[in-house]
Design an enzyme around this catalytic site. Structure first.
Site, PDB file in Angstrom:
ATOM      1  N   SER A  76       0.795  -1.226   0.000  1.00 50.85           N
ATOM      2  CA  SER A  76       0.000   0.000   0.000  1.00 50.85           C
ATOM      3  C   SER A  76       0.829   1.279   0.000  1.00 50.85           C
ATOM      4  O   SER A  76       0.349   2.308  -0.451  1.00 50.85           O
ATOM      5  CB  SER A  76      -0.960  -0.015   1.195  1.00 50.85           C
TER       6      SER A  76
ATOM      7  N   HIS B 222      -5.430  -3.507  -2.328  1.00 53.73           N
ATOM      8  CA  HIS B 222      -5.132  -2.545  -3.394  1.00 53.73           C
ATOM      9  C   HIS B 222      -5.126  -3.181  -4.780  1.00 53.73           C
ATOM     10  O   HIS B 222      -4.747  -2.531  -5.747  1.00 53.73           O
ATOM     11  CB  HIS B 222      -3.788  -1.858  -3.135  1.00 53.73           C
TER      12      HIS B 222
ATOM     13  N   LYS C 182     -12.013   0.379  -1.174  1.00 55.17           N
ATOM     14  CA  LYS C 182     -11.139   1.112  -2.101  1.00 55.17           C
ATOM     15  C   LYS C 182     -11.800   1.146  -3.484  1.00 55.17           C
ATOM     16  O   LYS C 182     -12.744   1.893  -3.689  1.00 55.17           O
ATOM     17  CB  LYS C 182      -9.750   0.502  -2.072  1.00 55.17           C
TER      18      LYS C 182
END
Ligand SMILES: *Cc1c(COP(=O)(O)O)cnc(C)c1O
Length: 404
Positions: A187, A215, A246
């Protein structure tokens, strides 16, 4: 009644914050005054936003909004209990089935956040006689889960699979279970974890293989299926973690794997057992998001086109975007490595004053001396916004002596 202030027994906290102020790394929360979008208003200022994990622009997608509103109208705003009592609604089951199909695994369990998914899973599946072989740059939620499990934690140098093998050899004779765990995408650096080599090690040493794809969901693999799909290591990863917070644009985390694993987590993962489930609107939003991943692949294409453009231009300007003292990014996360915490925070503030929002990240989120700005591309940034942001980065970077 007067407002509660700090009494002497908590003054040591204020002392620590004063230390941060002296170091120049104390921060005030920046407040977003409109929607999470490539251009937005933060602390009263109109800025280009390079600070969001909203990779595909789904936080404001009309289909997701409609799904949320429809669910609120139909089911209300809260689920009223933890999953194991009365807080499992049809819509929660639908979401889990949808994610399991998307990931091509037998089953899925949804948690309140990616953090809860990692911490709850690692701490549930391992105990004090077990071993965790963990990359040094793994996410804090993995580290906390590992500590809660009371298993012995062996940390390998970042992406150094030879080192991981040394650690596995050290414990090969021990009776406990072994877990190899890595972020799919890291990240803070944006580089990709070495899944094929780690899967080889897991098979060679009989270890459990776990990947945190926070991610990478919506970013890598076919239609955003993540790093397992990207590396074609299907069937070789026992525990696949992802986030709904996300690229998916809402909130939550999940674990995909075998039916047995998920059933075990239903019975043993503490955030699942002891914390209330998602409001139905959040589950509905996430269901709509997985449909968008399948129906609008052009979003991912645009994300990667923007990423390639922005990375190239940052490099041409002469910024240190990793590769020497830090790993080179391979994803839409591109760090601009500065080193010193105070200078990093000043750079971030100056950029903000000129209309570009990029947070500075310093110790303890990254190692001392590796402070950086962390830029993130999204699919919805326009060419015009990116060009403007690069002009400001060049101007401020030159003025502060960060680039020549
Ligand atoms: C953001 C992140 C998480 C936590 O996900 P949330 O849904 O925000 O709690 C877990 N792992 C990694 C690698 C992350 O970057």
């Amino acid at each position: 009644m007067s407002t509660q202030t700090t009494r002497p027994q908590l003054s040591y906290l204020a002392d620590q914050m004063n230390e941060l102020k002296q170091k120049g790394t104390h921060f005030k929360l920046r407040v977003l005054e409109d929607a999470q979008a490539p251009e937005c208003t933060v602390d009263g200022k109109h800025v280009i936003n390079l600070a969001s994990n909203n990779y595909l622009g789904l936080t404001t997608h009309p289909k997701l909004r409609e799904a949320a509103v429809a669910a609120i109208k139909k089911f209300g705003v809260g689920s009223g209990a933890v999953r194991t009592v009365s807080g499992t609604m049809t819509i929660h089951m639908e979401l889990e089935e949808k994610i399991a199909r998307f990931k091509n695994t037998e089953a899925c369990v949804v948690f309140q956040s990616g953090f809860a998914a990692n911490a709850g899973t690692v701490s549930a599946i391992l105990g004090k006689d077990d071993f965790i072989i963990s990359d040094e740059l793994n996410h804090a939620s993995i580290i906390d889960g590992a500590r809660l499990s009371r298993a012995k934690i062996k940390v390998f140098r970042h992406k150094d699979t030879a080192h991981a093998e040394e650690l596995l050899k050290e414990v090969a004779g021990e009776p406990g279970h072994k877990l190899i765990i890595t972020d799919g995408v890291f990240s803070m650096d944006g580089d990709i974890g070495p899944l094929p080599a780690l899967c080889d090690l897991a098979e060679k040493y009989g270890a459990i293989m776990m990947v945190d794809d926070a991610h990478s969901s919506g970013v890598l693999g076919r239609n955003g299926r993540g790093t397992i799909d990207h590396h074609k290591v299907h069937g070789r990863v026992d525990v696949q973690v992802g986030t709904l917070s996300k690229a998916i644009g809402a909130l939550g985390g999940y674990v995909c794997g075998s039916k047995d694993l998920i059933d075990f987590l239903y019975h043993r993962a503490r955030p699942f057992l002891f914390s209330t489930s998602h409001p139905p609107s959040v589950a509905a939003t996430c269901i709509a998001a997985f449909d968008v991943l399948e129906q609008e692949p052009e979003r991912m294409d645009q994300l990667w086109a923007n990423t390639r453009f922005f990375k190239k231009e940052l490099g041409l300007l002469g910024f240190n975007i990793g590769g020497i003292s830090t790993p080179a990014s391979e994803t839409p996360i591109t760090p601009i490595v500065i080193g010193e915490g105070r200078l990093t925070m000043e750079f971030s503030r100056e950029l903000f004053n000129e209309g570009v929002f990029v947070p500075g990240i310093a110790f303890p989120t990254v190692a001392e001396g590796k402070a950086r700005l962390r830029t993130i591309m999204t699919a919805t940034h326009t060419q015009d916004q990116l060009t403007k942001a690069l002009e400001v980065l060049k101007k401020v970077g030159t003025r502060m002596g960060i680039i020549k």
